[in-house]
Structures are given as structure tokens and as C-alpha cells.
Design a protein around this motif. Structure first.
Motif, PDB file in Angstrom:
ATOM      1  N   CYS A 340       0.893  -1.337   0.150  1.00  0.00           N
ATOM      2  CA  CYS A 340       0.116   0.089  -0.196  1.00  0.00           C
ATOM      3  C   CYS A 340       0.893   1.310  -0.033  1.00  0.00           C
ATOM      4  CB  CYS A 340      -0.786  -0.069   1.320  1.00  0.00           C
ATOM      5  SG  CYS A 340      -1.754   1.458   1.640  1.00  0.00           S
ATOM      6  N   LYS A 341       1.834   1.239   0.633  1.00  0.00           N
ATOM      7  CA  LYS A 341       2.893   2.460   0.855  1.00  0.00           C
ATOM      8  C   LYS A 341       3.697   2.711  -0.466  1.00  0.00           C
ATOM      9  CE  LYS A 341       3.545   1.759   5.748  1.00  0.00           C
ATOM     10  NZ  LYS A 341       4.442   1.149   6.751  1.00  0.00           N
ATOM     11  N   GLN A 342       3.839   1.839  -1.356  1.00  0.00           N
ATOM     12  CA  GLN A 342       4.623   1.924  -2.567  1.00  0.00           C
ATOM     13  C   GLN A 342       4.012   3.065  -3.190  1.00  0.00           C
ATOM     14  OE1 GLN A 342       7.778   0.407  -2.807  1.00  0.00           O
ATOM     15  NE2 GLN A 342       8.280   2.046  -4.154  1.00  0.00           N
ATOM     16  N   PRO A 343       3.042   3.281  -3.646  1.00  0.00           N
ATOM     17  CA  PRO A 343       2.662   4.466  -4.555  1.00  0.00           C
ATOM     18  C   PRO A 343       2.855   5.733  -4.006  1.00  0.00           C
ATOM     19  CG  PRO A 343       0.894   2.634  -4.606  1.00  0.00           C
ATOM     20  CD  PRO A 343       1.767   2.294  -3.513  1.00  0.00           C
ATOM     21  N   VAL A 344       2.830   5.840  -2.697  1.00  0.00           N
ATOM     22  CA  VAL A 344       3.136   7.198  -2.127  1.00  0.00           C
ATOM     23  C   VAL A 344       4.547   7.264  -2.170  1.00  0.00           C
ATOM     24  CG1 VAL A 344       3.178   8.193   0.287  1.00  0.00           C
ATOM     25  CG2 VAL A 344       1.187   6.815  -0.261  1.00  0.00           C
ATOM     26  N   ILE A 345       5.381   6.489  -1.859  1.00  0.00           N
ATOM     27  CA  ILE A 345       6.919   6.352  -1.981  1.00  0.00           C
ATOM     28  C   ILE A 345       7.036   7.094  -3.279  1.00  0.00           C
ATOM     29  CG2 ILE A 345       9.356   5.300  -1.960  1.00  0.00           C
ATOM     30  CD1 ILE A 345       8.009   3.437  -0.112  1.00  0.00           C
ATOM     31  N   ASP A 346       6.700   6.349  -4.342  1.00  0.00           N
ATOM     32  CA  ASP A 346       6.849   6.613  -5.792  1.00  0.00           C
ATOM     33  C   ASP A 346       6.425   8.354  -6.106  1.00  0.00           C
ATOM     34  OD1 ASP A 346       7.952   4.080  -6.241  1.00  0.00           O
ATOM     35  OD2 ASP A 346       5.953   3.261  -7.071  1.00  0.00           O
ATOM     36  N   ALA A 347       5.369   8.547  -5.437  1.00  0.00           N
ATOM     37  CA  ALA A 347       4.729   9.934  -5.777  1.00  0.00           C
ATOM     38  C   ALA A 347       5.525  11.033  -5.360  1.00  0.00           C
ATOM     39  CB  ALA A 347       3.396  10.054  -5.216  1.00  0.00           C
ATOM     40  N   ILE A 348       6.021  10.721  -3.931  1.00  0.00           N
ATOM     41  CA  ILE A 348       6.918  11.718  -3.096  1.00  0.00           C
ATOM     42  C   ILE A 348       8.175  11.890  -3.931  1.00  0.00           C
ATOM     43  CG2 ILE A 348       8.089  12.400  -1.097  1.00  0.00           C
ATOM     44  CD1 ILE A 348       5.629  11.048   0.663  1.00  0.00           C
ATOM     45  N   VAL A 349       8.803  10.728  -4.279  1.00  0.00           N
ATOM     46  CA  VAL A 349      10.125  10.937  -5.226  1.00  0.00           C
ATOM     47  C   VAL A 349      10.047  11.461  -6.249  1.00  0.00           C
ATOM     48  CG1 VAL A 349      11.906   9.341  -6.443  1.00  0.00           C
ATOM     49  CG2 VAL A 349      11.132   8.830  -3.891  1.00  0.00           C
ATOM     50  N   LYS A 350       8.977  11.236  -6.971  1.00  0.00           N
ATOM     51  CA  LYS A 350       8.777  11.805  -8.365  1.00  0.00           C
ATOM     52  C   LYS A 350       8.616  13.415  -8.238  1.00  0.00           C
ATOM     53  CE  LYS A 350       5.751  11.994 -12.349  1.00  0.00           C
ATOM     54  NZ  LYS A 350       4.595  11.315 -13.039  1.00  0.00           N
ATOM     55  N   GLU A 351       7.756  13.735  -7.179  1.00  0.00           N
ATOM     56  CA  GLU A 351       7.507  15.360  -6.725  1.00  0.00           C
ATOM     57  C   GLU A 351       8.878  16.046  -6.380  1.00  0.00           C
ATOM     58  OE1 GLU A 351       4.174  17.282  -4.133  1.00  0.00           O
ATOM     59  OE2 GLU A 351       5.814  16.248  -2.831  1.00  0.00           O
ATOM     60  N   GLN A 352       9.801  15.179  -5.787  1.00  0.00           N
ATOM     61  CA  GLN A 352      11.120  15.875  -5.399  1.00  0.00           C
ATOM     62  C   GLN A 352      12.060  15.892  -6.528  1.00  0.00           C
ATOM     63  OE1 GLN A 352      11.806  13.797  -1.542  1.00  0.00           O
ATOM     64  NE2 GLN A 352      11.064  15.511  -0.478  1.00  0.00           N
ATOM     65  N   GLU A 353      12.077  15.065  -7.443  1.00  0.00           N
ATOM     66  CA  GLU A 353      13.133  15.073  -8.483  1.00  0.00           C
ATOM     67  C   GLU A 353      13.500  16.485  -8.813  1.00  0.00           C
ATOM     68  OE1 GLU A 353      11.923  12.015 -11.321  1.00  0.00           O
ATOM     69  OE2 GLU A 353      12.780  10.191  -9.951  1.00  0.00           O
ATOM     70  N   PRO A 354      12.453  17.209  -9.485  1.00  0.00           N
ATOM     71  CA  PRO A 354      12.799  18.535 -10.031  1.00  0.00           C
ATOM     72  C   PRO A 354      13.212  19.382  -8.815  1.00  0.00           C
ATOM     73  CG  PRO A 354      10.302  18.203  -9.837  1.00  0.00           C
ATOM     74  CD  PRO A 354      11.168  16.850  -9.499  1.00  0.00           C
ATOM     75  N   MET A 355      13.085  19.370  -7.690  1.00  0.00           N
ATOM     76  CA  MET A 355      13.247  19.944  -6.554  1.00  0.00           C
ATOM     77  C   MET A 355      14.845  19.949  -6.122  1.00  0.00           C
ATOM     78  SD  MET A 355      10.293  19.759  -3.750  1.00  0.00           S
ATOM     79  CE  MET A 355       8.819  19.848  -4.102  1.00  0.00           C
ATOM     80  N   HIS A 356      15.191  18.687  -6.445  1.00  0.00           N
ATOM     81  CA  HIS A 356      16.856  18.528  -6.171  1.00  0.00           C
ATOM     82  C   HIS A 356      17.525  18.993  -7.464  1.00  0.00           C
ATOM     83  CE1 HIS A 356      16.603  15.757  -3.023  1.00  0.00           C
ATOM     84  NE2 HIS A 356      15.740  14.901  -3.354  1.00  0.00           N
ATOM     85  N   GLU A 357      16.893  19.079  -8.627  1.00  0.00           N
ATOM     86  CA  GLU A 357      17.575  19.491  -9.776  1.00  0.00           C
ATOM     87  C   GLU A 357      17.682  20.747  -9.703  1.00  0.00           C
ATOM     88  OE1 GLU A 357      15.351  18.148 -13.229  1.00  0.00           O
ATOM     89  OE2 GLU A 357      15.799  16.050 -13.028  1.00  0.00           O
ATOM     90  N   ARG A 358      16.547  21.638  -9.193  1.00  0.00           N
ATOM     91  CA  ARG A 358      16.582  23.235  -9.040  1.00  0.00           C
ATOM     92  C   ARG A 358      17.719  23.525  -8.040  1.00  0.00           C
ATOM     93  NH1 ARG A 358      10.728  22.900 -11.053  1.00  0.00           N
ATOM     94  NH2 ARG A 358      10.158  22.337  -8.837  1.00  0.00           N
TER      95      ARG A 358
END
Length: 400
Positions: A340-358
Motif C-alpha cells: 500500500c505504501k509503495q505508490p506514496v513513496i513513488d509519488a513523493i520521489v517523483k515530486e522531489q526530483e525536480p526540486m533536487h535539480e533546481r
């Protein structure tokens, strides 16, 4: 009438986390495409509760600015600056304090709440009592028309409006104001002048807010008026004489409430936060170890999403089909908690990827952030000086 402008700030008291992003920063990012925005680091405000430990302020200031930029606040669209680098905030705070009733500060709801919640700190200081007034100065000095806030902050905005109204009433005594205002009414033309006077009477005698709104809209459309005449007519309309400080409006923000990992409010002090720029391995570990529905002791036990903190994350991060999958799988024990937790992990990581880049260019070269803030400080101070020139003149302090 002054141009529409948005002002907001945050105290540098610790790391930014996803609660800040969903509760405030996403709204900042959206608003910067709509209106001129000024966003500031409220470092003086941090001293109201951290006066005995100021070391955290400098470090948190620069970290927070990088977080803002990483989240998507654009310095080409927004003015980013540091409160203490615009000393006019303090001057306006001082001058406003001369005429602000003590009872106004004592009745602010968050004043008593914070004293109770921060009982371990000695908050019997003027700085803490006066922080809503400094907050008012932060906004009024830019003649901001809108302030993005949650519902709990609306009383602060109402107090700002009362302070501006009181200031305008006390000090908006332009010599010959009545005569100048009546001359400005004539410049509207006979038809508009008649309507203006009728609406002014309806508002001042009967308190009709719709009359005030209609009159303001008419003045906005009257292109032939000079800035001075326009200001006079707005002040004459509301009975406040000359308009020196603008009464800001609260702009209620759409806040997707993201709880902490334990279901409480997300806070660094609770140890239940996910930092805005947390690495993905840490995000995965934190989510995987989140508590779930206590009823699901074994994999085969059915659960209830409403009793599980992970479900609140799904409500923010997951689409309708995924949420439906979670509800059905949890209640039937068709899926396990890790699954159940995996989709949340994937969504947060995806949300943060451009933040790390910027964020990376600013981490590689911190002088880039300092240059952005230096420009922002200059821009903010230019606006602040314009307001203070009018404030000093109104209060009889413009002599040399």
C-alpha cells in the motif's frame, strides 16, 4: 489607488518540509504568475521565540531560500528578500506602535495559544506581544492588497486592516482635503460624480458594502484621474481622508493538509517530517516504517484506511483509481501495508526530483542565492522607502 501586490513571509526556524510545500509554497508558486509577489525571510520574527538561540537563524535563512527556489519560486517573477535587510520594517513597526491600543495585541488568538504551546520558553517579552504589529508593518509597508493565509491567520489580517484604517484616520489630514476631494469628484463628469456621491452616502450612512465595491470599481475605470485624485477619492469614499496605508485582504489559500508520518501535524520538532529535499532512500525508509491501522497485526487482517496515517498521504498524492485500490485492498486484506505504501513513496520521489535539480546550482554556488537576495533587498527597500516617505510626512516627521 495602489497596484495589486502580494506579500508573504516565513520564519527561518528549521528545515522546510513537505508540509510547508503543500500548505504554502504551492500557493506562492501559483500566485507569482498572477500578481507581483514579494516573499521574505522573517528573520526578526524568528527572534520572537528563538531570541536565546539565534545561531539557527542564519543557517536556516539560506537553507530556506534554497528550498523556495527548489520548490519553484521564480526570482524572475517574485521578489525574494530578507526582512532585516529592509530596516524600514522596524521603523514602521515603531511608528505604528505609538497609536496601536495594547488590547488589540492581547486579543490576537494565536498570542495565548502560542504561550500555552510554548510553555517551556519565557515569552513574557514585548517582542512576542508585539509580533502581530511587526507582521502588520511587514505587509503595510508594501501597500499589499493581498496576503495568502490559512483560516487561523485571518484575525491577523483583520488587525492589519484596523491598524491601517486607524492610521489613515489619525494622520490622513491632508490640508484642504475635503475641498480637493470635491474638486476631484467634479473631474469624474456629472453622471459619474452623481453616482459616486450616491454610493458614498449609501456606504457611509447605511454601511452597504456593495455600494463601496461599486464605487471602487467605477474609480478603477476612471482613467482620466491623476494618482493623487484617485487616492483622495478612495479615502473620501471610505471616510478615512487621505489613503496612506492600504487595507490588505486575506487570500485564503488552498491547503492540502499533509500530516506527519505519525498522523500528527508535520513538524521537525516531532521528528515526523519529510524534508523538502530529502534523498529518496531516506524517503523510502521513512514511509515504509510509518505506523498503519493498529488492527492490521498480521498480513491477513483486514484494516480501515481512515485509521491509517498512510491513507492521508494517499489523499494528497494518489489519483482516484489508486485510492480505490487502497480502500478495497486494505478492507479485504487483499494488499499488505508495504504494498500500500509503495505508490506514496513513488509519488513523493517523483515530486522531489525536480526540486533536487533546481536546488543543485545553488548548492554548487551559494553566491547565486546571495545575488538573488541582494537584488530582492534593493527592490523591496525601494518600495518601503516610498511608503515611509508618505508615513513620515503624514506624521509630521519629514522635516530636516
Amino acid at each position: 489607488m495602489y497596484p495589486d501586490r502580494v506579500v508573504s513571509g516565513m520564519r527561518p526556524t528549521g528545515s522546510m518540509h513537505l508540509g510547508h510545500y503543500h500548505g504554502a509554497l504551492k500557493n506562492w508558486i501559483r500566485m507569482q504568475t498572477e500578481l507581483p509577489c514579494l516573499y521574505f525571510v522573517a528573520d526578526w520574527h524568528a527572534l520572537t521565540t528563538h531570541y536565546d538561540d539565534p545561531a539557527v537563524i542564519e543557517r536556516s535563512t539560506w537553507d530556506m531560500l534554497v528550498d523556495w527556489l527548489a520548490a519553484g519560486v521564480d526570482p524572475s517573477q517574485s521578489t525574494l528578500f530578507i526582512q532585516s535587510r529592509v530596516p524600514e520594517h522596524a521603523e514602521l513597526h515603531l511608528l505604528l506602535s505609538m497609536a496601536t491600543p495594547l488590547g488589540w495585541l492581547e486579543r490576537v488568538p494565536t498570542y495565548k495559544d502560542q504561550i500555552e504551546n510554548l510553555a517551556s520558553k519565557d515569552l513574557a517579552t514585548y517582542g512576542f506581544l508585539g509580533y502581530p504589529l511587526l507582521q502588520a508593518a511587514d505587509v503595510l509597508i508594501y501597500r499589499a492588497s493581498q496576503v495568502p493565509v490559512g483560516e487561523d491567520q485571518v484575525p491577523h489580517i483583520e488587525m492589519m486592516r484596523e491598524i491601517a484604517r486607524r492610521f489613515n484616520h489619525l494622520y490622513g489630514k491632508e490640508k484642504g482635503f475635503e475641498e480637493k476631494a470635491q474638486d476631484a469628484v467634479k473631474k469624474l463628469g456629472s453622471k459619474r460624480a452623481k453616482l459616486y456621491n450616491e454610493l458614498r452616502t449609501e456606504y457611509q450612512q447605511d454601511g452597504k458594502e456593495e455600494a463601496l465595491a461599486q464605487a471602487k470599481a467605477m474609480l478603477d475605470d476612471a482613467q482620466s484621474l491623476s494618482m493623487g485624485d484617485r487616492e483622495r477619492l478612495f479615502g473620501y469614499l471610505e471616510g478615512s481622508r487621505k489613503l496612506i496605508l492600504v487595507e490588505p485582504q486575506a487570500r485564503l489559500t488552498e491547503a492540502a493538509r499533509l500530516p506527519g508520518l505519525d498522523g500528527r501535524k508535520m513538524s521537525k520538532s516531532y521528528g515526523n517530517a519529510i524534508a523538502l529535499r530529502e534523498d529518496k532512500e531516506s524517503v523510502s525508509k521513512k514511509i515504509k516504517t510509518m505506523p498503519t491501522d493498529p488492527a492490521r497485526v498480521r498480513r491477513s487482517d483486514a484494516g480501515d484506511p481512515e485509521r491509517c496515517p498512510v491513507w492521508q498521504f494517499h489523499q494528497v498524492y494518489s489519483d482516484a483509481p489508486t485510492q480505490e485500490w487502497v480502500v478495497k485492498g486494505c478492507k479485504s486484506a487483499g494488499i499488505g501495508c508495504i504494498e500500500c505504501k509503495q505508490p506514496v513513496i513513488d509519488a513523493i520521489v517523483k515530486e522531489q526530483e525536480p526540486m533536487h535539480e533546481r536546488a543543485q546550482p545553488y548548492l554548487d554556488d551559494p553566491s547565486l542565492v546571495r545575488a538573488i537576495v541582494a537584488d530582492g533587498n534593493d527592490m523591496a527597500r525601494k518600495l518601503a522607502l516610498e511608503t515611509m516617505r508618505d508615513v513620515r510626512e503624514a506624521m509630521g516627521l519629514a522635516y530636516t
